[in-house]
Motif scaffolding. Sequence first.
Motif, mmCIF file in Angstrom:
data_model
loop_
_atom_site.group_PDB
_atom_site.id
_atom_site.type_symbol
_atom_site.label_atom_id
_atom_site.label_comp_id
_atom_site.label_asym_id
_atom_site.label_seq_id
_atom_site.Cartn_x
_atom_site.Cartn_y
_atom_site.Cartn_z
ATOM 1 N N TYR A 63 -0.180 -3.334 4.921
ATOM 2 C CA TYR A 63 -1.378 -3.639 4.148
ATOM 3 C C TYR A 63 -0.967 -3.747 2.680
ATOM 4 O O TYR A 63 -0.161 -2.946 2.191
ATOM 5 N N GLN B 238 0.817 -1.210 0.000
ATOM 6 C CA GLN B 238 0.000 0.000 0.000
ATOM 7 C C GLN B 238 0.858 1.272 0.000
ATOM 8 O O GLN B 238 0.563 2.222 -0.718
ATOM 9 N N PRO C 186 -9.851 -1.848 -5.414
ATOM 10 C CA PRO C 186 -10.911 -2.602 -4.730
ATOM 11 C C PRO C 186 -10.462 -3.050 -3.338
ATOM 12 O O PRO C 186 -9.420 -3.692 -3.186
ATOM 13 N N GLN C 187 -11.256 -2.715 -2.341
ATOM 14 C CA GLN C 187 -10.892 -3.011 -0.954
ATOM 15 C C GLN C 187 -10.909 -4.506 -0.643
ATOM 16 O O GLN C 187 -10.165 -4.960 0.230
ATOM 17 N N HIS C 188 -11.732 -5.281 -1.358
ATOM 18 C CA HIS C 188 -11.783 -6.721 -1.064
ATOM 19 C C HIS C 188 -10.501 -7.442 -1.505
ATOM 20 O O HIS C 188 -10.288 -8.596 -1.139
ATOM 21 N N CYS C 189 -9.625 -6.770 -2.262
ATOM 22 C CA CYS C 189 -8.336 -7.359 -2.644
ATOM 23 C C CYS C 189 -7.251 -7.068 -1.610
ATOM 24 O O CYS C 189 -6.156 -7.618 -1.696
ATOM 25 N N GLY C 190 -7.529 -6.215 -0.638
ATOM 26 C CA GLY C 190 -6.528 -5.843 0.362
ATOM 27 C C GLY C 190 -6.432 -6.856 1.500
ATOM 28 O O GLY C 190 -7.407 -7.491 1.874
ATOM 29 N N SER D 154 -4.401 5.016 -6.270
ATOM 30 C CA SER D 154 -4.335 3.993 -5.227
ATOM 31 C C SER D 154 -5.560 4.008 -4.323
ATOM 32 O O SER D 154 -5.933 2.985 -3.757
ATOM 33 N N SER D 155 -6.214 5.139 -4.188
ATOM 34 C CA SER D 155 -7.396 5.203 -3.321
ATOM 35 C C SER D 155 -8.610 4.519 -3.946
ATOM 36 O O SER D 155 -9.570 4.198 -3.241
ATOM 37 N N SER D 156 -8.569 4.264 -5.259
ATOM 38 C CA SER D 156 -9.721 3.638 -5.913
ATOM 39 C C SER D 156 -9.546 2.136 -6.137
ATOM 40 O O SER D 156 -10.352 1.526 -6.831
ATOM 41 N N TYR E 32 -2.277 -5.304 -1.517
ATOM 42 C CA TYR E 32 -3.335 -5.750 -2.420
ATOM 43 C C TYR E 32 -2.835 -6.956 -3.200
ATOM 44 O O TYR E 32 -1.799 -6.901 -3.861
#
Length: 167
Positions: free
Chosen positions: A150, A121, A135-139, A131-133, A152
């Motif tokens: 953290y 990250q 997908p959170q489910h990949c983190g 980087s803010s866009s 991705y």
Amino acid sequence: MTLRIQRPFIATIAAAAIAITGFSAAPARASDNDAAKALAIVLGLAVAGAVIHKRNDDKKARRETYTHKPVPKTHKRTVSPQRKHVQPRPLPSKVNRKLLPKGCLSNLRTDRGRHIQAFGQNCLSRNYKFSSSLPQHCGQRVRTRHGAGYAYEAQCLSRQGYQLARR
């Protein structure tokens, strides 16, 4: 190409064959009338050949007059006066948006002990404008040389349409 050459040749042969069959159907006799008919047929064939030749010339003339107009370039390359090199054209934002920097890809270990290839990250926030866009489910939380962090997961991002940049 060969079809265009063969058509006039075949037309000439067919006209000659028709003319010859006219001679063979008549009884064999010599008169001025038959000589006049033969001369008329030969002249008719010459006129037909001239018409075909003129028609082909007209087609060539029409084909040669067509010219392709080049599409104007939308982006002009500029030359920097200090460095004297050409500046590359910018990529469209849709293309640029899903290319992840190669330098941020590393082999990491998750909190559960599994080894994965992932993008850190901190590296992405420094080197990737969007980087803010991501997908959170990949983190996932991972362990690095510098402690916990953290990242991705590369496979998950790939399934979402992200690709690795070549540089």
